[in-house]
Design an enzyme around this catalytic site. Structure first.
Site, PDB file in Angstrom:
ATOM      1  N   ASP A  69      -0.992  -8.101  -5.206  1.00  0.00           N
ATOM      2  CA  ASP A  69      -0.230  -6.895  -5.478  1.00  0.00           C
ATOM      3  C   ASP A  69      -1.239  -5.756  -5.600  1.00  0.00           C
ATOM      4  O   ASP A  69      -2.307  -5.936  -6.191  1.00  0.00           O
ATOM      5  CB  ASP A  69       0.562  -7.057  -6.781  1.00  0.00           C
ATOM      6  CG  ASP A  69       1.750  -6.113  -6.837  1.00  0.00           C
ATOM      7  OD1 ASP A  69       2.399  -5.906  -5.789  1.00  0.00           O
ATOM      8  OD2 ASP A  69       2.040  -5.569  -7.912  1.00  0.00           O
ATOM      9  N   GLY A 153       0.078   3.047   4.606  1.00  0.00           N
ATOM     10  CA  GLY A 153       0.293   3.435   3.214  1.00  0.00           C
ATOM     11  C   GLY A 153      -0.297   4.803   2.906  1.00  0.00           C
ATOM     12  O   GLY A 153      -0.076   5.770   3.634  1.00  0.00           O
ATOM     13  N   ASP A 155      -3.439   5.598   3.023  1.00  0.00           N
ATOM     14  CA  ASP A 155      -4.776   5.722   3.636  1.00  0.00           C
ATOM     15  C   ASP A 155      -5.169   7.165   4.002  1.00  0.00           C
ATOM     16  O   ASP A 155      -6.295   7.581   3.724  1.00  0.00           O
ATOM     17  CB  ASP A 155      -4.877   4.858   4.899  1.00  0.00           C
ATOM     18  CG  ASP A 155      -5.246   3.410   4.582  1.00  0.00           C
ATOM     19  OD1 ASP A 155      -5.544   3.116   3.417  1.00  0.00           O
ATOM     20  OD2 ASP A 155      -5.233   2.590   5.515  1.00  0.00           O
ATOM     21  N   ARG A 181      -9.112  -4.318  -1.579  1.00  0.00           N
ATOM     22  CA  ARG A 181      -8.728  -5.594  -0.961  1.00  0.00           C
ATOM     23  C   ARG A 181      -9.964  -6.421  -0.592  1.00  0.00           C
ATOM     24  O   ARG A 181     -10.051  -7.600  -0.900  1.00  0.00           O
ATOM     25  CB  ARG A 181      -7.894  -5.303   0.289  1.00  0.00           C
ATOM     26  CG  ARG A 181      -7.342  -6.521   0.986  1.00  0.00           C
ATOM     27  CD  ARG A 181      -6.345  -6.093   2.054  1.00  0.00           C
ATOM     28  NE  ARG A 181      -5.225  -5.368   1.465  1.00  0.00           N
ATOM     29  CZ  ARG A 181      -4.110  -5.954   1.035  1.00  0.00           C
ATOM     30  NH1 ARG A 181      -3.951  -7.226   1.171  1.00  0.00           N
ATOM     31  NH2 ARG A 181      -3.160  -5.240   0.476  1.00  0.00           N
TER      32      ARG A 181
HETATM   33  P1  IMP Z   1       1.093  -4.023  -1.650  1.00  0.00           P
HETATM   34  O1  IMP Z   1       1.204  -4.632  -3.014  1.00  0.00           O
HETATM   35  O2  IMP Z   1      -0.091  -4.524  -0.870  1.00  0.00           O
HETATM   36  O3  IMP Z   1       2.386  -4.095  -0.883  1.00  0.00           O
HETATM   37  O4  IMP Z   1       0.795  -2.475  -1.840  1.00  0.00           O
HETATM   38  C1  IMP Z   1       1.631  -1.651  -2.635  1.00  0.00           C
HETATM   39  C2  IMP Z   1       1.599  -0.232  -2.141  1.00  0.00           C
HETATM   40  O5  IMP Z   1       0.289   0.301  -2.203  1.00  0.00           O
HETATM   41  C3  IMP Z   1       2.097  -0.042  -0.719  1.00  0.00           C
HETATM   42  O6  IMP Z   1       2.937   1.099  -0.705  1.00  0.00           O
HETATM   43  C4  IMP Z   1       0.895   0.237   0.094  1.00  0.00           C
HETATM   44  O7  IMP Z   1       1.176   1.182   1.061  1.00  0.00           O
HETATM   45  C5  IMP Z   1      -0.084   0.796  -0.927  1.00  0.00           C
HETATM   46  N1  IMP Z   1      -1.405   0.279  -0.592  1.00  0.00           N
HETATM   47  C6  IMP Z   1      -1.989  -0.857  -0.982  1.00  0.00           C
HETATM   48  N2  IMP Z   1      -3.210  -0.996  -0.440  1.00  0.00           N
HETATM   49  C7  IMP Z   1      -3.383   0.106   0.329  1.00  0.00           C
HETATM   50  C8  IMP Z   1      -4.460   0.554   1.159  1.00  0.00           C
HETATM   51  O8  IMP Z   1      -5.502  -0.073   1.350  1.00  0.00           O
HETATM   52  N3  IMP Z   1      -4.262   1.724   1.763  1.00  0.00           N
HETATM   53  C9  IMP Z   1      -3.139   2.476   1.626  1.00  0.00           C
HETATM   54  N4  IMP Z   1      -2.115   2.101   0.887  1.00  0.00           N
HETATM   55  C10 IMP Z   1      -2.236   0.916   0.232  1.00  0.00           C
END
Ligand code: IMP
Length: 194
Positions: A69, A153, A155, A181
């Site tokens: 998450d 997202g 970015d 990540r």
């Molecule tokens: P998730 O838990 O990986 O689904 O991320 C939750 C939210 O954070 C989503 O809206 C993603 O777009 C944003 N998010 C997570 N990691 C990134 C990233 O590396 N770049 C841009 N947005 C991210």
């Protein structure tokens, strides 16, 4: 060893398969094991949410399960959108617009934010789990910057001063080397190598 990637997102399953491809671990998807149930995300923290998903699908399948998450934690918004990053508005574009508007009057030196990710591996037989966190500090840019539609997202508005680029201006490996990540995944890799 077989590990279930506890997400309905095929992109994330592929990410685990590629990142850990040198290890003697087979990452399988919910689809591969015939699971169609959806897991709720009701936690207040990234760790709670990742554990909730890993536990739910691990217990359902009987396989060790991994789930992550992530979220964007903005200093002046007291950590918002945080765990609600994906639910902050209806699309990537709207989420970025909303954030830029909320920060409209905030100067550069007060636009600090963290991207954080927690990945949790849960063992259904012993009910034990391990979690690993990755974090990167950045600045919410005043406008979107991206290379040829790169990135997802938030970015295009997450600026990393040391690199003088947003996440959406970096190549895949370049981002992985420093991102929340990449950091969390390398910790999990070290653990799995043991
Ligand atoms: P998730 O838990 O990986 O689904 O991320 C939750 C939210 O954070 C989503 O809206 C993603 O777009 C944003 N998010 C997570 N990691 C990134 C990233 O590396 N770049 C841009 N947005 C991210």
């Amino acid at each position: 060893m077989k590990i279930l990637v506890a997400t309905g997102n095929p992109g994330k399953v592929k990410e685990y398969q590629e990142f850990f491809s040198e290890l003697p671990v087979e990452f399988v998807s919910l689809n591969d094991v015939g699971i169609t149930e959806e897991c709720e995300e009701t936690g207040d923290t990234l760790k709670e949410n990742s554990l909730q998903k890993a536990q739910f699908y691990g217990d359902l399948s009987g396989l060790p399960a991994v789930a992550d998450d992530a979220g964007l934690f903005v200093d002046v918004l007291e950590g918002r959108p945080g765990v609600y990053s994906s639910r902050y508005a209806n699309s990537d574009e709207e989420r970025m617009e909303k954030l830029l508007q909320e920060l409209e009057k905030i100067p550069y030196n007060e636009r600090g934010a963290d991207f954080r990710l927690v990945t949790t591996l849960y063992y259904p037989d012993t009910k034990e789990h391990v979690s690993f966190e990755g974090k990167i500090r950045g600045i919410i840019a005043e406008e979107k910057k991206q290379l040829a539609q790169k990135g997802f997202g938030y970015d295009p508005i997450f600026y990393v001063p040391e690199e003088e680029k947003t996440f959406a201006e970096m190549m895949g490996e370049e981002k992985n080397a420093i991102s929340h990540r990449g950091i969390a995944f390398r910790k999990l890799k070290k653990y799995l190598e043991k």
